[in-house]
Design a protein around this motif. Sequence first.
Motif, short mmCIF file in Angstrom:
data_model
loop_
_atom_site.label_atom_id
_atom_site.label_comp_id
_atom_site.label_asym_id
_atom_site.label_seq_id
_atom_site.Cartn_x
_atom_site.Cartn_y
_atom_site.Cartn_z
N ILE A 267 -1.52 41.78 33.78
CA ILE A 267 -2.41 40.67 33.45
C ILE A 267 -2.35 39.66 34.59
N ASP A 268 -3.49 39.12 34.97
CA ASP A 268 -3.59 38.19 36.08
C ASP A 268 -2.73 36.95 35.81
N LEU A 269 -1.68 36.79 36.61
CA LEU A 269 -0.78 35.67 36.44
C LEU A 269 -1.31 34.37 37.05
N SER A 270 -2.39 34.48 37.80
CA SER A 270 -2.94 33.25 38.40
C SER A 270 -3.65 32.40 37.38
N ARG A 271 -4.02 33.01 36.24
CA ARG A 271 -4.61 32.22 35.16
C ARG A 271 -3.53 31.35 34.56
N GLU A 272 -3.91 30.17 34.19
CA GLU A 272 -2.95 29.24 33.60
C GLU A 272 -2.46 29.79 32.26
N ILE A 273 -1.17 29.74 32.04
CA ILE A 273 -0.60 30.15 30.77
C ILE A 273 -0.66 28.97 29.83
N LYS A 274 -1.42 29.11 28.77
CA LYS A 274 -1.58 28.02 27.80
C LYS A 274 -0.91 28.36 26.51
N PRO B 204 6.09 24.28 23.31
CA PRO B 204 5.62 24.17 24.70
C PRO B 204 6.72 23.93 25.73
N GLY B 205 7.83 23.38 25.34
CA GLY B 205 8.90 23.12 26.30
C GLY B 205 9.91 24.24 26.42
N ASN B 206 9.69 25.35 25.73
CA ASN B 206 10.67 26.43 25.70
C ASN B 206 10.49 27.33 26.93
N ALA B 207 11.39 27.20 27.88
CA ALA B 207 11.30 27.96 29.13
C ALA B 207 11.48 29.46 28.91
N SER B 208 12.29 29.84 27.93
CA SER B 208 12.53 31.28 27.72
C SER B 208 11.26 31.96 27.21
N ILE B 209 10.48 31.28 26.40
CA ILE B 209 9.21 31.86 25.94
C ILE B 209 8.29 32.07 27.13
N LYS C 12 0.77 32.07 21.17
CA LYS C 12 1.01 31.24 19.98
C LYS C 12 2.41 30.65 20.02
N ALA C 13 3.38 31.47 20.40
CA ALA C 13 4.77 30.98 20.49
C ALA C 13 4.86 29.84 21.50
N ALA C 14 4.19 29.99 22.63
CA ALA C 14 4.23 28.95 23.67
C ALA C 14 3.56 27.67 23.20
N ARG C 15 2.48 27.79 22.42
CA ARG C 15 1.81 26.60 21.88
C ARG C 15 2.70 25.88 20.87
N LEU D 232 4.09 34.14 6.67
CA LEU D 232 4.92 33.31 5.81
C LEU D 232 5.29 31.99 6.47
N ASN D 233 5.49 32.03 7.77
CA ASN D 233 5.88 30.83 8.50
C ASN D 233 5.10 30.78 9.82
N PRO D 234 3.83 30.39 9.75
CA PRO D 234 2.98 30.42 10.95
C PRO D 234 3.40 29.44 12.04
N ASN D 235 4.28 28.52 11.74
CA ASN D 235 4.73 27.55 12.74
C ASN D 235 6.04 27.93 13.41
N SER D 236 6.47 29.17 13.22
CA SER D 236 7.71 29.64 13.83
C SER D 236 7.42 30.27 15.19
N ALA D 237 7.80 29.58 16.25
CA ALA D 237 7.65 30.13 17.59
C ALA D 237 8.46 31.41 17.73
N THR D 238 9.63 31.45 17.11
CA THR D 238 10.50 32.63 17.18
C THR D 238 9.82 33.86 16.60
N TYR D 239 9.20 33.71 15.45
CA TYR D 239 8.52 34.85 14.83
C TYR D 239 7.39 35.36 15.72
N HIS D 240 6.61 34.46 16.30
CA HIS D 240 5.51 34.89 17.18
C HIS D 240 6.05 35.54 18.45
N LEU D 241 7.12 34.98 19.00
CA LEU D 241 7.72 35.57 20.19
C LEU D 241 8.24 36.98 19.89
N ASN D 242 8.97 37.13 18.78
CA ASN D 242 9.49 38.45 18.41
C ASN D 242 8.36 39.44 18.19
N THR D 243 7.29 38.98 17.55
CA THR D 243 6.13 39.85 17.34
C THR D 243 5.58 40.31 18.68
#
Length: 126
Positions: free
Chosen positions: A119-126, A101-106, A95-98, A65-76
């Motif tokens: 999961i390998d944390l050395s990979r860049e988180i995008k 992008p400036g949200n430190a809590s995500i 998706k939430a981070a994209r 319903l709201n694909p641009n909601s970082a909150t919904y993707h984070l909660n999912t």
Amino acid sequence: SLIYMDAANVAYLKHKQLHQAEVRFKRAAVLDPENQRCRQRLVKLYMQQKRFAEAAEICRQLCQLNPNSATYHLNTGMILAKLRRFDAADEAMRKAARLAPGNASIRRVREQLRRQAGIDLSREIK
């Protein structure tokens, strides 16, 4: 759908009649397919009852319903992690981070998930 939402709120908030609230929130969702609020309440209700699979499905609907909601993707993502579906959880959090992008809590939640899942944390988180 407003009548069902009001009835559900009364049943849930005042009398803790969880089944009745669930029925009414679901009915509101059917009557108004774009209604995000009733779905948010269903997620809360399911999470309180540890019904994570049902909460994840409703979160999926909210993301549609709201694909641009970082909150919904984070909660999912957080709910999928509770189901130990780490790859899907990481994708939702990516998706939430994209979207925010400036949200430190995500970023923190995602890093915590990645450590928990191994999961390998050395990979860049995008």
